[in-house]
Scaffold this active site. Structure first.
Site, PDB file in Angstrom:
ATOM      1  N   SER A   1       2.847  -2.021  10.299  1.00 21.93           N
ATOM      2  CA  SER A   1       4.280  -2.108  10.585  1.00 21.93           C
ATOM      3  C   SER A   1       4.859  -3.506  10.341  1.00 21.93           C
ATOM      4  O   SER A   1       5.803  -3.901  11.018  1.00 21.93           O
ATOM      5  CB  SER A   1       4.584  -1.634  12.015  1.00 21.93           C
TER       6      SER A   1
ATOM      7  N   GLU B   1      -6.000  -4.626  10.259  1.00 23.61           N
ATOM      8  CA  GLU B   1      -4.986  -3.607  10.490  1.00 23.61           C
ATOM      9  C   GLU B   1      -5.294  -2.818  11.760  1.00 23.61           C
ATOM     10  O   GLU B   1      -6.083  -1.857  11.722  1.00 23.61           O
ATOM     11  CB  GLU B   1      -4.944  -2.631   9.305  1.00 23.61           C
TER      12      GLU B   1
ATOM     13  N   GLU C   1      -6.955   5.053   7.301  1.00 28.13           N
ATOM     14  CA  GLU C   1      -6.652   6.466   7.029  1.00 28.13           C
ATOM     15  C   GLU C   1      -7.805   7.128   6.295  1.00 28.13           C
ATOM     16  O   GLU C   1      -8.060   8.323   6.468  1.00 28.13           O
ATOM     17  CB  GLU C   1      -5.338   6.571   6.234  1.00 28.13           C
TER      18      GLU C   1
ATOM     19  N   HIS D   1      -9.576   1.606   4.172  1.00 31.48           N
ATOM     20  CA  HIS D   1      -8.348   1.762   4.969  1.00 31.48           C
ATOM     21  C   HIS D   1      -8.609   2.733   6.120  1.00 31.48           C
ATOM     22  O   HIS D   1      -9.357   3.704   5.964  1.00 31.48           O
ATOM     23  CB  HIS D   1      -7.214   2.277   4.077  1.00 31.48           C
TER      24      HIS D   1
ATOM     25  N   GLY E   1       2.044   2.419  10.624  1.00 37.15           N
ATOM     26  CA  GLY E   1       3.027   3.489  10.473  1.00 37.15           C
ATOM     27  C   GLY E   1       3.685   3.904  11.773  1.00 37.15           C
ATOM     28  O   GLY E   1       4.356   4.937  11.832  1.00 37.15           O
TER      29      GLY E   1
ATOM     30  N   ASN F   1       0.880  -1.169   0.000  1.00 35.45           N
ATOM     31  CA  ASN F   1       0.000   0.000   0.000  1.00 35.45           C
ATOM     32  C   ASN F   1       0.917   1.218   0.000  1.00 35.45           C
ATOM     33  O   ASN F   1       1.463   1.581   1.035  1.00 35.45           O
ATOM     34  CB  ASN F   1      -0.896  -0.027   1.245  1.00 35.45           C
ATOM     35  N   TRP F   2       1.069   1.790  -1.168  1.00 40.68           N
ATOM     36  CA  TRP F   2       2.035   2.887  -1.301  1.00 40.68           C
ATOM     37  C   TRP F   2       1.542   4.188  -0.655  1.00 40.68           C
ATOM     38  O   TRP F   2       2.308   5.111  -0.464  1.00 40.68           O
ATOM     39  CB  TRP F   2       2.343   3.147  -2.784  1.00 40.68           C
ATOM     40  N   LYS F   3       0.255   4.258  -0.386  1.00 37.62           N
ATOM     41  CA  LYS F   3      -0.349   5.483   0.173  1.00 37.62           C
ATOM     42  C   LYS F   3      -0.053   6.677  -0.734  1.00 37.62           C
ATOM     43  O   LYS F   3      -0.002   6.511  -1.946  1.00 37.62           O
ATOM     44  CB  LYS F   3       0.137   5.690   1.616  1.00 37.62           C
TER      45      LYS F   3
ATOM     46  N   GLY G   1       4.869   1.192   4.752  1.00 38.68           N
ATOM     47  CA  GLY G   1       6.241   1.698   4.659  1.00 38.68           C
ATOM     48  C   GLY G   1       7.219   0.751   3.976  1.00 38.68           C
ATOM     49  O   GLY G   1       7.981   1.169   3.085  1.00 38.68           O
TER      50      GLY G   1
END
Ligand code: PGA
Length: 256
Positions: A216, A170, A100, A98, A176, A13-15, A238
């Site tokens: 993470s 998650e 976020e 997600h 993160g 997941n490159w965000k 990440g």
């Protein structure tokens, strides 16, 4: 069905990272690094990188996903992207719900469900994210919360469509933060998710569904997390931005 028969999926997941130019470079590094994987390898990129990612990964074992999708088919929704638009580009997967997006963009369980249905009906595979905050964990409601998120996200999704559904557990406090759930914590909740799916769709669907852990996960801790019997892969933030690290995780899932 035992774990070995389920499809292990490692998804990046490159965000909001990587310009199209930078994406081209990262994909060039990833292609040789993951070419021998026996698990499914997915990269979910920003919309602006999708064309590059799809073009570059043609004929490779890397599948491409988006990070969100709108639930309407088309119309006056300035700035949004529909499932048909993604399919037309050659995109195969999409992340839905997600944390976020829930946290910063007012995503609710209901809109997660609408997006999942729109994506599945258009022929996309969905990675639906669920997970608790630290406060919810400390209040002891993780199980109830994750059950509820999973059930609502899957409302009206058919048993046949479940073949195209991946659930990613998650925990928000692990995303993160460098603070990973222990392998036992990940296993406990992934198993609960499988149980809920069993209650709704029956044992066969529950045993076949891929449940990932995310938060993470990295080159160091992936092996232990992926060794758990209900953890069928990972959603990687990440560490998916560095080809060597992502490759270590892919290899761990391939061997697991
Ligand atoms: P992280 O992100 O690996 O950077 O914690 C995971 C995710 O948000 O999907």
């Amino acid at each position: 069905m035992d774990k070995a028969k389920r499809k292990a999926i490692i998804a990046g997941n490159w965000k909001m990272n990587k310009t199209a130019t930078e994406a081209a470079k990262l994909v060039d590094e990833l292609i040789p690094a993951v070419k021998d994987a026996s698990c499914e390898v997915v990269i979910c990129t920003p919309y602006t990188d999708l064309v590059t990612a799809v073009e570059k990964t043609k004929g490779t074992n890397i599948h491409v996903g988006a990070e969100n999708v709108h639930f309407e088919k088309s119309g006056a929704f300035t700035g949004e992207i529909s499932a048909d638009m993604l399919v037309d580009l050659g995109v195969e997967y999409v992340i839905v719900g997600h944390s976020e997006r829930r946290q910063y963009f007012a995503e609710t369980d209901q809109t997660v469900n609408k997006r999942a249905l729109a994506a599945l009906n258009a022929g996309l595979k969905v990675i639906i994210c669920v997970g608790e905050s630290l406060q919810q964990r400390e209040e002891g409601v993780t199980e109830e919360l994750v059950r509820m998120q999973t059930k609502i996200a899957l409302r009206d999704v058919t048993a046949e469509q479940m073949a195209n559904v991946v659930i990613a557990y998650e925990p928000i406090w692990a995303i993160g933060t460098g603070k990973t759930a222990t392998a036992d914590q990940a296993e406990e909740v992934c198993a609960q998710i499988r149980k809920v799916i069993g209650e709704v769709y029956g044992e066969a669907v529950a045993e076949a569904v891929t449940v990932q852990y995310g938060g993470s996960m990295n080159a160091k801790n992936c092996e232990e997390l992926l060794s758990k019997k209900d953890v069928d892969g990972g959603l990687i933030g990440g560490a998916s931005l560095k080809a060597p690290d992502f490759a270590v995780i892919v290899n761990a899932a391939s061997n697991g």
